[in-house]
Design a protein around this motif. Sequence first.
Motif, PDB file in Angstrom:
ATOM      1  N   GLU A 617      16.303  68.127  14.670  1.00 12.65           N
ATOM      2  CA  GLU A 617      15.349  67.628  15.667  1.00 12.65           C
ATOM      3  C   GLU A 617      14.206  68.627  15.862  1.00 12.65           C
ATOM      4  N   ARG A 618      14.547  69.926  15.938  1.00 14.59           N
ATOM      5  CA  ARG A 618      13.499  70.944  16.111  1.00 14.59           C
ATOM      6  C   ARG A 618      12.585  70.981  14.902  1.00 14.59           C
ATOM      7  N   ALA A 619      13.171  70.971  13.724  1.00 10.85           N
ATOM      8  CA  ALA A 619      12.388  71.072  12.495  1.00 10.85           C
ATOM      9  C   ALA A 619      11.466  69.868  12.341  1.00 10.85           C
ATOM     10  N   MET A 620      11.938  68.668  12.687  1.00 14.52           N
ATOM     11  CA  MET A 620      11.110  67.457  12.589  1.00 14.52           C
ATOM     12  C   MET A 620       9.945  67.521  13.567  1.00 14.52           C
ATOM     13  N   THR A 621      10.166  68.130  14.700  1.00 15.57           N
ATOM     14  CA  THR A 621       9.101  68.249  15.700  1.00 15.57           C
ATOM     15  C   THR A 621       7.978  69.143  15.201  1.00 15.57           C
ATOM     16  N   PHE A 622       8.338  70.234  14.454  1.00 21.73           N
ATOM     17  CA  PHE A 622       7.339  71.192  13.999  1.00 21.73           C
ATOM     18  C   PHE A 622       6.830  70.903  12.590  1.00 21.73           C
ATOM     19  N   ALA A 623       7.489  70.013  11.862  1.00 20.48           N
ATOM     20  CA  ALA A 623       7.082  69.742  10.477  1.00 20.48           C
ATOM     21  C   ALA A 623       5.689  69.131  10.444  1.00 20.48           C
ATOM     22  N   GLU A 624       4.838  69.587   9.474  1.00 20.11           N
ATOM     23  CA  GLU A 624       3.459  69.118   9.397  1.00 20.11           C
ATOM     24  C   GLU A 624       3.146  68.419   8.086  1.00 20.11           C
ATOM     25  N   HIS A 625       4.058  68.428   7.138  1.00 17.00           N
ATOM     26  CA  HIS A 625       3.742  67.919   5.803  1.00 17.00           C
ATOM     27  C   HIS A 625       4.655  66.771   5.378  1.00 17.00           C
ATOM     28  N   GLY A 626       5.339  66.136   6.301  1.00 15.23           N
ATOM     29  CA  GLY A 626       6.207  65.012   5.947  1.00 15.23           C
ATOM     30  C   GLY A 626       7.545  65.443   5.405  1.00 15.23           C
ATOM     31  N   MET A 627       7.716  66.739   5.151  1.00 17.29           N
ATOM     32  CA  MET A 627       8.976  67.290   4.652  1.00 17.29           C
ATOM     33  C   MET A 627       9.311  68.507   5.505  1.00 17.29           C
ATOM     34  N   ILE A 628      10.597  68.688   5.762  1.00 17.69           N
ATOM     35  CA  ILE A 628      11.021  69.880   6.497  1.00 17.69           C
ATOM     36  C   ILE A 628      10.986  71.074   5.557  1.00 17.69           C
ATOM     37  N   GLN A 629      10.235  72.089   5.952  1.00 19.12           N
ATOM     38  CA  GLN A 629      10.126  73.302   5.155  1.00 19.12           C
ATOM     39  C   GLN A 629      10.891  74.438   5.819  1.00 19.12           C
ATOM     40  N   LYS A 630      11.045  75.529   5.059  1.00 13.14           N
ATOM     41  CA  LYS A 630      11.799  76.663   5.581  1.00 13.14           C
ATOM     42  C   LYS A 630      11.179  77.186   6.869  1.00 13.14           C
ATOM     43  N   GLU A 631       9.849  77.137   6.958  1.00 10.12           N
ATOM     44  CA  GLU A 631       9.174  77.647   8.150  1.00 10.12           C
ATOM     45  C   GLU A 631       9.474  76.812   9.400  1.00 10.12           C
ATOM     46  N   ASP A 632       9.942  75.572   9.202  1.00  7.00           N
ATOM     47  CA  ASP A 632      10.235  74.696  10.337  1.00  7.00           C
ATOM     48  C   ASP A 632      11.616  74.955  10.922  1.00  7.00           C
ATOM     49  N   LEU A 633      12.434  75.733  10.206  1.00  7.95           N
ATOM     50  CA  LEU A 633      13.785  76.012  10.688  1.00  7.95           C
ATOM     51  C   LEU A 633      13.721  77.074  11.789  1.00  7.95           C
ATOM     52  N   PRO A 634      14.732  77.119  12.662  1.00 10.51           N
ATOM     53  CA  PRO A 634      14.740  78.115  13.737  1.00 10.51           C
ATOM     54  C   PRO A 634      14.764  79.536  13.169  1.00 10.51           C
ATOM     55  N   GLU A 635      14.123  80.420  13.842  1.00 12.34           N
ATOM     56  CA  GLU A 635      14.027  81.792  13.372  1.00 12.34           C
ATOM     57  C   GLU A 635      15.390  82.458  13.289  1.00 12.34           C
ATOM     58  N   TYR A 636      16.299  82.058  14.228  1.00 13.19           N
ATOM     59  CA  TYR A 636      17.604  82.734  14.217  1.00 13.19           C
ATOM     60  C   TYR A 636      18.380  82.416  12.945  1.00 13.19           C
ATOM     61  N   MET A 637      18.120  81.229  12.353  1.00 15.75           N
ATOM     62  CA  MET A 637      18.798  80.902  11.098  1.00 15.75           C
ATOM     63  C   MET A 637      18.291  81.807   9.980  1.00 15.75           C
ATOM     64  N   ILE A 638      16.958  81.935   9.902  1.00 12.15           N
ATOM     65  CA  ILE A 638      16.363  82.754   8.835  1.00 12.15           C
ATOM     66  C   ILE A 638      16.806  84.210   8.975  1.00 12.15           C
ATOM     67  N   GLN A 639      16.779  84.701  10.213  1.00 11.29           N
ATOM     68  CA  GLN A 639      17.148  86.088  10.460  1.00 11.29           C
ATOM     69  C   GLN A 639      18.609  86.338  10.152  1.00 11.29           C
ATOM     70  N   SER A 640      19.458  85.332  10.483  1.00 14.34           N
ATOM     71  CA  SER A 640      20.889  85.475  10.218  1.00 14.34           C
ATOM     72  C   SER A 640      21.152  85.595   8.733  1.00 14.34           C
ATOM     73  N   LEU A 641      20.401  84.800   7.967  1.00 14.01           N
ATOM     74  CA  LEU A 641      20.601  84.847   6.524  1.00 14.01           C
ATOM     75  C   LEU A 641      20.072  86.159   5.935  1.00 14.01           C
ATOM     76  N   ARG A 642      19.010  86.681   6.513  1.00 18.13           N
ATOM     77  CA  ARG A 642      18.446  87.941   6.023  1.00 18.13           C
ATOM     78  C   ARG A 642      19.399  89.097   6.277  1.00 18.13           C
ATOM     79  N   ASN A 643      20.000  89.111   7.471  1.00 20.01           N
ATOM     80  CA  ASN A 643      20.835  90.237   7.866  1.00 20.01           C
ATOM     81  C   ASN A 643      22.258  90.141   7.325  1.00 20.01           C
ATOM     82  N   GLU A 644      22.598  88.975   6.794  1.00 19.22           N
ATOM     83  CA  GLU A 644      23.979  88.759   6.372  1.00 19.22           C
ATOM     84  C   GLU A 644      24.223  89.471   5.041  1.00 19.22           C
TER      85      GLU A 644
END
Length: 698
Positions: A617-644
């Motif tokens: 739902e969050r990603a669809m709200t912020f998506a600008e190109h008709g497709m959900i991109q990595k930038e549309d995902l919550p920051e905590y997900m990206i950060q979790s994957l980076r630190n893991e």
Amino acid sequence: MTGSFLNNRPKGMMDLELKNVMTSLQERLTDQSTFKQAASIMLKYKWNAVPVTDRENKLIGVFTRTSLYHMIQKELSLDSNIMPYIKTAPVSLPLDTPYEKVIDLVRCSEVGTGVVTNDGNEPVGLITKADVVTALFSETYSLKDQLDTILDTSKLGAVLADDQGNIHFANSRFLQMFGLTNDDLTAVSFYDLFPDADDGSWKRMPTNLGEMFVRYSTYHTRSGGMGFIAILQEVSEGERVAEELQVVKRLKRQLETAINHAYDGIVMTDEKGRILIASPSLCDLFSVSNDEVIGRFVHDIFPELQLMSVLEGGIAEFSEFAELKGIKFAVNRIPVIENNRIIGAIGKVIFRQLYEVRQVFKKLEATENQMNYYKNQLKKTESARYTWDHIISEDEKIIRMKRSAQKAAKGLSTVLIRGESGTGKELFAHAIHSSSARKDKPFITVNCAAIPEHLLESEFFGYEEGAFTGANQKGKIGKFDLANGGTLFLDEIGDMSLPLQAKMLRVLQDKEFYRIGGTKRIHVDVRFIAATNQPLEKLVSEGKFREDLYYRLNVISFQIPSLRERVNDILLLSRHFMEELNGILGTSITGIEPDALSHMIAFHWPGNIRELRNVIERAMTFAEHGMIQKEDLPEYMIQSLRNETRADSKQSGDLMETAEKQAIAEALVQTNGNKSKAAELLGISRSSLYEKMKKLNV
């Protein structure tokens, strides 16, 4: 005196029929009859006149007693013909002669006798003054008896006196009132009994039968004086009549007010369609006066109302809107039925403030729709909202679990659903109820972790009136009562306190409980489904959960795997959520970019499916190109994957392979299997796509 009596026939006396008053003829004379024959008939029947007929039996005259004297005076023989001595212009009366004409003709006749003839002018009888007077006296006495009966039955006293106060008539009720007899009346004066008599007034006076209302009236006597009539009526009876009269008058005024104001217009007819009542407002609408319409036929005055259809069919109707002088109106046509017979019709015409009426009806309709909505919502809160179709998965564990749960739903055993928060335990509970024999009964949910502990017991069992301070004065029924006959879903059962666990165990075992503050044992028929995200076995070993309750709940148990254990469902569930949320959010998201999908697959999802839906739902709200991109995902997900850190590189490789496989599959779906476009979408060459598909067995 006789003529005077005949002229002053009592008004209202019943008309006498001539055939009942006349003397029927046994014999008659002809133009050939002799003196002897005439004398013989007159002597035999004591008649003063005998009809004389011709050869065709038509009346030609009468032989009278005077005719007889003339023949005797001339010393004629008994064989002499009577014709020279008959009266050739007799008084004759047809059988249908009116009563008044009978009196005049008999009175004017020289012999006081008339001849009654039929339609053929044949004599059939004689009518004399004596006959008429006798009949009148008989009728007079009959009417007097009838009048006495009416007065006595009505409990009215009546007395009549002349201008000298002499009483000529008093009925028996009057005599009882004053303790008199008929013989006493000659010695009593009307003025002694009624010294304050005056014309037309009502007064009270005491009598032997109690207090009476007295009404006086006057009449003209034969001597030209003024006589009195007094009518006496019981005060209680008179007051009742007066009260009834007032009630009738009041009802009449109320009816007139209702007719004039309660409806825009109203008209009433009889069974022939003649107008009996028409309200002023209706007359104003049709530009007619009330005097013009009363008694006229409704189809002539108000043809637009079409009331005759109701008189003919006997069925109430409501018309379509019509227009008159630019004013829209509608008619409610109603038949008036008595003893299964149509005796009239009523037309109720509505033409004032129709716009306001329509607005009111719109508001009413909106209110009803709102009430129905809330009723449906309330019904939904007490019924299962999900079925097995709402549980979406391609994971083999979930598919097997659904089959097992569908079998368990058919029974009555308690079901325990276990799994991490957000895995869909409540969906399973709803689906089990929806496919059970209790699907049409209540489905009540209690979240044991959401309700404060001190309120949980009253929420479960309810309480009686005045059970504790702050309690509802009328008491309250609990969730067990509400779920009776259906299913009670106990969510987060592991958070229930030990004292309440003991009471819960009793209900599970005996299906009985007591309300708080109550002494009456309540029996319920409830099936239990429990859910928890806590390790109950550990809680039992720590003494935080009753062992007997655990075994009572753990009859049929299902462990729902977490989302990270069913990675293949991430893409399937994401598509489902996107389709659902596009309609809610008004977005047009068609898919997920491979880079974003790989991050979603690599994420550990501590919140499971609930968290996945929130992320989509969050990603669809912020998506600008008709497709959900990595930038549309919550920051905590990206950060979790980076630190893991992943110590096991093979595990990491497997995870990346899975993500890559999912990305290729998603690209092929979006391009309808076109590998060139899929490669372009993934940002790799077509040959690289083929290699990866072969390697990953796509």
